[in-house]
Every structure is written in C-alpha cells, then in structure tokens.
Design an enzyme around this catalytic site. Sequence first.
Site, PDB file in Angstrom:
ATOM      1  N   LYS A 134     -12.311  -1.880   7.700  1.00  0.00           N
ATOM      2  CA  LYS A 134     -11.584  -2.922   8.438  1.00  0.00           C
ATOM      3  C   LYS A 134     -12.021  -2.892   9.906  1.00  0.00           C
ATOM      4  O   LYS A 134     -12.812  -3.707  10.321  1.00  0.00           O
ATOM      5  CB  LYS A 134     -10.080  -2.733   8.275  1.00  0.00           C
ATOM      6  N   ASP A 142      -0.988   6.409   6.519  1.00  0.00           N
ATOM      7  CA  ASP A 142      -2.115   5.602   6.075  1.00  0.00           C
ATOM      8  C   ASP A 142      -2.331   4.543   7.155  1.00  0.00           C
ATOM      9  O   ASP A 142      -1.527   3.634   7.326  1.00  0.00           O
ATOM     10  CB  ASP A 142      -1.779   4.934   4.733  1.00  0.00           C
ATOM     11  N   TRP A 202       0.821  -1.212   0.000  1.00  0.00           N
ATOM     12  CA  TRP A 202       0.000   0.000   0.000  1.00  0.00           C
ATOM     13  C   TRP A 202       0.850   1.255   0.000  1.00  0.00           C
ATOM     14  O   TRP A 202       0.505   2.251  -0.652  1.00  0.00           O
ATOM     15  CB  TRP A 202      -0.989  -0.015   1.167  1.00  0.00           C
TER      16      TRP A 202
HETATM   17  N1  PMP Z   1      -4.175   1.326   2.424  1.00  0.00           N
HETATM   18  C1  PMP Z   1      -4.232   0.195   3.134  1.00  0.00           C
HETATM   19  C2  PMP Z   1      -3.250  -0.019   4.244  1.00  0.00           C
HETATM   20  C3  PMP Z   1      -5.206  -0.764   2.843  1.00  0.00           C
HETATM   21  O1  PMP Z   1      -5.261  -1.906   3.539  1.00  0.00           O
HETATM   22  C4  PMP Z   1      -6.137  -0.522   1.804  1.00  0.00           C
HETATM   23  C5  PMP Z   1      -7.248  -1.489   1.449  1.00  0.00           C
HETATM   24  N2  PMP Z   1      -7.086  -2.775   1.735  1.00  0.00           N
HETATM   25  C6  PMP Z   1      -6.028   0.666   1.078  1.00  0.00           C
HETATM   26  C7  PMP Z   1      -5.048   1.566   1.421  1.00  0.00           C
HETATM   27  C8  PMP Z   1      -6.975   0.970  -0.039  1.00  0.00           C
HETATM   28  O2  PMP Z   1      -8.227   1.221   0.480  1.00  0.00           O
HETATM   29  P1  PMP Z   1      -9.524   1.447  -0.425  1.00  0.00           P
HETATM   30  O3  PMP Z   1      -9.872   0.118  -1.000  1.00  0.00           O
HETATM   31  O4  PMP Z   1     -10.534   1.974   0.545  1.00  0.00           O
HETATM   32  O5  PMP Z   1      -9.160   2.444  -1.462  1.00  0.00           O
END
Ligand code: PMP
Length: 367
Positions: A201, A177, A107
């Site tokens: 989550k 994040d 991510w």
């Molecule tokens: N950052 C992290 C740490 C994530 O776990 C996720 C989704 N699993 C995201 C960003 C992306 O999130 P979204 O699907 O809401 O765009």
Amino acid sequence: MATVADRVFNFSAGPAVLPLPVLEKAQRELLALPGVGSSVLEISHRSKAFDGILERTLAGLKSLLGIGEEYEVVLLQGGASLQFSMVPMNFLAGQSGAANYVLTGTWGKGGLKEASRIGKTHIAWDGGANGYNCVPSADEIGLSESPAYVHVTSNETIQGVQWQQMPSFENVPLICDSSSDFLSRPVDISQYGMIYACAQKNAGIAGVTVAIIRRDLLARSRDDLPAMLDYRTFVEKGSRPNTPPVFAVYILGLVCEWLMNEVGGLHAISERNMAKATKVYEVIDSSSGFYKGHACPESRSIMNVTFRLPSENLEATFLENAASAGLTDLKGHRSVGGIRASIYNAMPEEGVEALCQFMDDFKCSHG
Ligand code: PMP
C-alpha cells in the site's frame, strides 16, 4: 514504450500507486545496479550487493520510524495474512490469558479467526452492529482477565476507518496490523509490543511484510514452532533464513529513501496526506447528502475514503465516467460496495484535485 504521460490516477487499495521516482529508479536499475552489472532480480541474496540493499532498507525503516534498540525489525513473507497466524502462534500459544481483539472492520475479524484456531480469544469491542463505521473510545473497550495481548487494526482498509489515537493498556502488549497506514504518519513505536504491515500500500509492492517486535515478547515463542513460523528465526538470521523476496525488499528500500530524501520524513508525508484527505471529505460534506461517507467523522481514514451515492446505478455510472476521465480503481471492496478512493502516500495532490473536481462535476450533472 509507455511514458509518464500514459499513467492514470490510480486509486487502488493495494497493490497501489508507487512514487514516480521509485518506479523510475527501479526502471533504470533493472538492467544493471550501479557497479554490479546485474539487476537485483539476478543476484544472490547472499551477495555483497544484496547485503547493502537489505541493510539500507532496514536502516531506512528504523530511521523513519525512530525505532529504538528494544525492538527488532524483520522482513517476512506470506503477507499480512500470515501474521494473523504467526502473531498468536508466537504470542498466544502457551499463555494463560486470552488474545483480545478490538474489531473495527473486516481485517481485524480475519485476525481473530486465525487466533481462535491457536488459543483462547476474547472480543474486546466489536463495531459490527454499526457496520464498522467507527473506532471505540477507550472506555468502551472491555478486556478479559490478564490478556496475552490486545490486537488492533490501525486502518481498516475496506471500511475506511482509522484510529487517530491508539488506546494504551498498562502491561498488556498492544499488537497492531498497520498494513494500510504504515509509513503514512509518525508513530510512537514505544506504545506497541508489535506492529506489522504488508508493503503493497504505502511501503512498496506485494511480497514483503514488515514486523517490528519488542524484544521481550520474543521470549514467549515456543520452541516447538516450525522454524519459518517463529519470529526468532528471522531475528537470528537477519531476515534471511531462506531466499527473501529480493525485489520487494529492494522497492521497500527505495520507498524509504524517497520518504527520507525527497519528502522529508513522516511528519511531512502526514501533512500531505491530511491535506489530501481533507479535500475529499470536504467534497463529501458539502454535497448536501449526494455523497454519504461511510465512516463517522472522528474515525475517518486518511488513506481510504469510503462513500456511497444515492443508488447503485449511479455508483456504476460514477465508476465508468471516472475511469474514462483517467481516475481508476475507485470501486469499493466487493463485500461493502460503494466507492473507495485510496489516497496513499504516492497519490499526488493533482490526483486528489482531479478526483474532487470530478466528484463536484458528477454531482452537478446527476444530483
Ligand atoms: N490487513 C489489512 C489492514 C489489509 O488491508 C490487508 C490487505 N488489504 C491485509 C491485512 C492482508 O494483507 P495480505 O494480502 O498481504 O495478506
């Protein structure tokens, strides 16, 4: 009609298991909110009833996290992924220094990719050579000259790698994040320039993203930004420049209420989470190498436990047998394979105990 007895132990990484009292309250209120006569899905986002829901949700977040006056809390759409773009659009564009990214998993790399479309970036540390199995020590992080900000991912959901203690950088805003460990433990907000997290989550359901932004940073946003990509729009309009994701906001509010009134706050949930994760890691560590954890012990995630079995065939059998035993969604992310047990706030202790028992039994019969 489904009942509680129909529910499995769902180890999905997100959208993920919700607290039962939250689901039950939402179910009760789906025909009519008390005193309103309609559900949250059917009323105006400018109504008195929704004013109350939004206010309670924001107040719940502020109270749980101890957010001070120097921060704004806004609710956004577009998932955490849109923050990968909004963060650099607001806080990098027009700055002379580069945006620094500390890469501890997939991510973080996603965030870097979007920032590099907007301005100068610098990789302050990259754990890719070791397959993203740990976070760096403070002295391994190499910042560029006068960074615009440093971006970290507090918990890498796919690799199962989590910071236990955040680094701090003098006079450089730290942007985090926190999508997959938000509301799972207390945080010292004052360490951060900004924290953002999608809700699906620990904090609720898909559709709403929380951003906590230090006020002084907002002065950086350029005036030529599209309004819906400018954080100041959401601050000025109280998170309601347009129709917000009303159901997701409502569920986020119920989750905050559950954490405050039934769990006893973030210290209490963090103790529960630590106890749950310790149990699973103990099974891994005492398996004589049958289960191999991905993350190195100091960087192990309390939220997403990632591990491998001796072969992919055994992993497939493990997943199949687990599902038959009512333990679902344990497959690792397609990019890394293996097993991932996501044990967020709402995963009950009994679910973790059932998983540990299953892992022990599986090892005995296949080890
Ligand atoms: N950052 C992290 C740490 C994530 O776990 C996720 C989704 N699993 C995201 C960003 C992306 O999130 P979204 O699907 O809401 O765009």
